[in-house]
Design a protein around this motif. Structure first.
Motif, mmCIF file in Angstrom:
data_model
loop_
_atom_site.group_PDB
_atom_site.id
_atom_site.type_symbol
_atom_site.label_atom_id
_atom_site.label_comp_id
_atom_site.label_asym_id
_atom_site.label_seq_id
_atom_site.Cartn_x
_atom_site.Cartn_y
_atom_site.Cartn_z
ATOM 1 N N ILE A 6 0.843 -1.203 0.000
ATOM 2 C CA ILE A 6 0.000 0.000 0.000
ATOM 3 C C ILE A 6 0.875 1.248 0.000
ATOM 4 N N ALA A 7 1.936 1.218 0.807
ATOM 5 C CA ALA A 7 2.845 2.374 0.861
ATOM 6 C C ALA A 7 3.475 2.642 -0.499
ATOM 7 N N LYS A 8 3.906 1.603 -1.170
ATOM 8 C CA LYS A 8 4.526 1.767 -2.486
ATOM 9 C C LYS A 8 3.531 2.345 -3.485
ATOM 10 N N ARG A 9 2.310 1.858 -3.427
ATOM 11 C CA ARG A 9 1.278 2.314 -4.369
ATOM 12 C C ARG A 9 0.899 3.776 -4.127
ATOM 13 N N GLU A 10 0.899 4.204 -2.850
ATOM 14 C CA GLU A 10 0.412 5.535 -2.485
ATOM 15 C C GLU A 10 1.541 6.554 -2.295
ATOM 16 N N GLY A 11 2.776 6.178 -2.578
ATOM 17 C CA GLY A 11 3.890 7.113 -2.426
ATOM 18 C C GLY A 11 4.191 7.456 -0.980
ATOM 19 N N ILE A 12 4.043 6.483 -0.091
ATOM 20 C CA ILE A 12 4.270 6.680 1.343
ATOM 21 C C ILE A 12 5.709 6.317 1.680
ATOM 22 N N ASN A 13 6.333 7.122 2.548
ATOM 23 C CA ASN A 13 7.778 7.011 2.790
ATOM 24 C C ASN A 13 8.181 6.048 3.901
ATOM 25 N N CYS A 14 7.255 5.680 4.796
ATOM 26 C CA CYS A 14 7.644 4.819 5.925
ATOM 27 C C CYS A 14 6.398 4.207 6.556
ATOM 28 N N LEU A 15 6.619 3.190 7.374
ATOM 29 C CA LEU A 15 5.565 2.592 8.192
ATOM 30 C C LEU A 15 5.765 3.032 9.644
ATOM 31 N N ILE A 16 4.657 3.113 10.376
ATOM 32 C CA ILE A 16 4.698 3.540 11.779
ATOM 33 C C ILE A 16 3.917 2.528 12.598
ATOM 34 N N THR A 17 4.520 2.005 13.658
ATOM 35 C CA THR A 17 3.825 1.053 14.522
ATOM 36 C C THR A 17 3.838 1.546 15.967
ATOM 37 N N GLY A 18 2.964 0.956 16.763
ATOM 38 C CA GLY A 18 2.898 1.299 18.184
ATOM 39 C C GLY A 18 3.677 0.344 19.066
ATOM 40 N N GLU A 19 4.646 -0.329 18.499
ATOM 41 C CA GLU A 19 5.423 -1.299 19.281
ATOM 42 C C GLU A 19 6.269 -0.608 20.352
ATOM 43 N N ALA A 20 6.275 -1.206 21.535
ATOM 44 C CA ALA A 20 7.127 -0.752 22.633
ATOM 45 C C ALA A 20 7.955 -1.948 23.082
ATOM 46 N N LEU A 21 9.251 -1.779 23.127
ATOM 47 C CA LEU A 21 10.163 -2.905 23.348
ATOM 48 C C LEU A 21 9.801 -3.672 24.629
ATOM 49 N N GLY A 22 9.533 -4.975 24.468
ATOM 50 C CA GLY A 22 9.290 -5.841 25.615
ATOM 51 C C GLY A 22 7.890 -5.774 26.184
ATOM 52 N N GLN A 23 6.979 -5.033 25.563
ATOM 53 C CA GLN A 23 5.651 -4.877 26.156
ATOM 54 C C GLN A 23 4.828 -6.156 26.054
ATOM 55 N N VAL A 24 4.869 -6.815 24.897
ATOM 56 C CA VAL A 24 4.190 -8.099 24.720
ATOM 57 C C VAL A 24 5.151 -9.048 24.020
ATOM 58 N N ALA A 25 4.709 -10.306 23.875
ATOM 59 C CA ALA A 25 5.606 -11.349 23.367
ATOM 60 C C ALA A 25 6.158 -11.037 21.987
ATOM 61 N N SER A 26 5.348 -10.387 21.123
ATOM 62 C CA SER A 26 5.796 -10.138 19.752
ATOM 63 C C SER A 26 6.694 -8.910 19.648
ATOM 64 N N GLN A 27 6.869 -8.177 20.753
ATOM 65 C CA GLN A 27 7.603 -6.916 20.696
ATOM 66 C C GLN A 27 8.992 -7.013 21.338
ATOM 67 N N THR A 28 9.591 -8.186 21.206
ATOM 68 C CA THR A 28 11.005 -8.334 21.533
ATOM 69 C C THR A 28 11.815 -7.855 20.331
ATOM 70 N N ILE A 29 13.108 -7.669 20.516
ATOM 71 C CA ILE A 29 13.934 -7.240 19.386
ATOM 72 C C ILE A 29 13.932 -8.309 18.292
ATOM 73 N N GLU A 30 13.846 -9.588 18.700
ATOM 74 C CA GLU A 30 13.802 -10.655 17.700
ATOM 75 C C GLU A 30 12.478 -10.619 16.926
ATOM 76 N N GLY A 31 11.381 -10.338 17.638
ATOM 77 C CA GLY A 31 10.090 -10.237 16.975
ATOM 78 C C GLY A 31 10.045 -9.071 15.997
ATOM 79 N N MET A 32 10.604 -7.934 16.407
ATOM 80 C CA MET A 32 10.642 -6.771 15.512
ATOM 81 C C MET A 32 11.538 -7.047 14.310
ATOM 82 N N THR A 33 12.632 -7.745 14.537
ATOM 83 C CA THR A 33 13.535 -8.093 13.430
ATOM 84 C C THR A 33 12.838 -9.002 12.438
ATOM 85 N N SER A 34 12.046 -9.942 12.946
ATOM 86 C CA SER A 34 11.300 -10.843 12.077
ATOM 87 C C SER A 34 10.308 -10.072 11.208
ATOM 88 N N SER A 35 9.621 -9.099 11.799
ATOM 89 C CA SER A 35 8.672 -8.284 11.028
ATOM 90 C C SER A 35 9.390 -7.492 9.944
#
Length: 385
Positions: A271-300
């Motif tokens: 969607i970003a590529k199609r709409e000329g958008i420069n970046c993605l923004i997420t509400g992740e906070a390091l260590g807050q939930v299981a998916s928000q470890t540095i390894e989880g963010m790296t996987s994303s």
């Protein structure tokens, strides 16, 4: 006695020869925020005056202006023809009847017969005579009366500095796409990035019929909250129901959240590529939930096909700080409405916390990735706010 609104900026001062560009963007955004209200805007040195508005609309105008990024402080002032009597009458209108006070005067009109200190002393003396229960305290007053004697033979008198949003004018720092979940964190992340001047759109993923339509309406409400600060935006809505069903059927349940987030990133990237958008923004906070470890963010991040940046402005925040900001921007009461988002569907009992990329890709190889992405893209809905 005419009322005007004084608008001041701060950070724009640092922009040197580019300052004119940022000032122009700020003025454009102020004009957009006041659409529908009769008004005029006049530029003065490092600030703007809003006047010729209907006084009964003052409170509504202030609420709009308090959401404009780039404004440092706001004051409602009385504008009078410059004379000691006129200035005193305006000061008396806003003077408290008890407590301690001081009068601060700035005199830009050097032709006026009294200096700044002499004006302050004269007005302060008159106020003490008019209100016997107040006294002067120059070091720690309970209230301050400000007098600004302008070069055009008018003076501005005000008491209060209302805090603005600060930051930079929206439209001066590119365009981003917020992954808006419906929880507390992502609206705050979007607000923080927009405050730095970025134009933002939103992307929401849903899992209807596993999640209900109220969850979608909740996200639209949150997008409208952000829209109050940013102006026009698009809200993109995509169904990931088929993707979640495929992961649930074919992959280890512990990888459900990890794999889903990789699909989300790929869809957001397209969607970003199609709409000329420069970046993605997420509400992740390091260590807050299981998916928000540095390894989880790296996987994303690894799922992206390009070098599109992912901004995570909340990474160093704890939950209490995020909640405080959510309340401040008016999103909290909406965010806590008990409607589940897609990440709660097929939620594993023990999600993987530190996924290794090789293991994630081994699970992902069990899925027709491109087919699932194209299927999700066909469900894309766009709501213009």
């Amino acid at each position: 006695m005419k009322k005007v609104i004084i608008l001041r900026y701060s950070e724009i001062y640092l922009k040197g020869t580019n300052r004119g560009y940022f000032e122009k963007m700020l003025i454009n955004n102020i004009e957009k925020s006041l659409k529908g209200f009769r008004h005029e805007i006049h530029r003065e040195m490092g600030r703007y005056l809003v006047d010729e508005f209907k006084e009964e609309a003052l409170d509504d105008i202030l609420e709009r202006l308090k959401k404009v990024f780039g404004i440092h402080t706001i004051s409602v002032a009385a504008k009078v023809d410059t004379s000691l009597d006129n200035i005193f009458e305006a000061c008396r209108e806003i003077c408290h009847t008890t407590g301690t006070f001081k009068v601060f005067c700035h005199r830009a009109d050097k032709s006026f017969e009294l200096t700044s200190m002499e004006i302050a002393a004269e007005i302060g003396g008159r106020l003490c005579m008019a209100f016997p229960d107040i006294s002067v305290d120059l070091r720690n007053p309970s209230f301050t009366i400000n007098i600004d004697v302008r070069e055009n033979k008018t003076s501005l008198i005000f008491g209060e500095y209302i805090k603005g949003q600060d930051g930079m004018p929206v439209g001066t720092a590119g365009k981003g796409l917020i992954l808006l979940s419906g929880g507390i964190d992502s609206p705050v992340a979007g607000h923080m990035i927009a405050r730095r001047g970025m134009t933002v759109d939103c992307l929401h993923f849903h899992s209807y019929p596993y999640t209900n339509l109220q969850a979608k309406e909740k996200v639209i409400e949150l997008a409208r909250v952000l829209n109050g600060y940013t102006g026009k935006m698009n809200l993109y809505i995509v169904s990931v129901t088929a993707i979640q069903e495929a992961i649930h059927k074919n992959c280890s349940p512990d990888y459900m959240v990890t794999l889903l987030r990789r699909f989300m990133m790929r869809i957001a990237e397209r969607i970003a590529k199609r709409e000329g958008i420069n970046c993605l923004i997420t509400g992740e906070a390091l260590g807050q939930v299981a998916s928000q470890t540095i390894e989880g963010m790296t996987s994303s991040q690894d799922a992206l096909e390009t070098s599109l940046p992912i901004l995570r402005p909340l990474c160093g925040f704890d939950k209490d700080e995020i909640i405080e900001r959510s309340k401040a921007i008016g999103a909290y009461d909406i965010s806590i409405q008990p409607y589940e988002d897609c990440c709660t569907v097929f939620l594993p009992r023990h999600p993987v916390i530190r996924p290794a990329i090789a293991d994630v890709k081994a699970e992902e190889d069990k899925l027709p990735v491109e087919e699932l992405i194209q299927g999700a893209m066909k469900t894309l809905e766009t709501i213009k706010l």
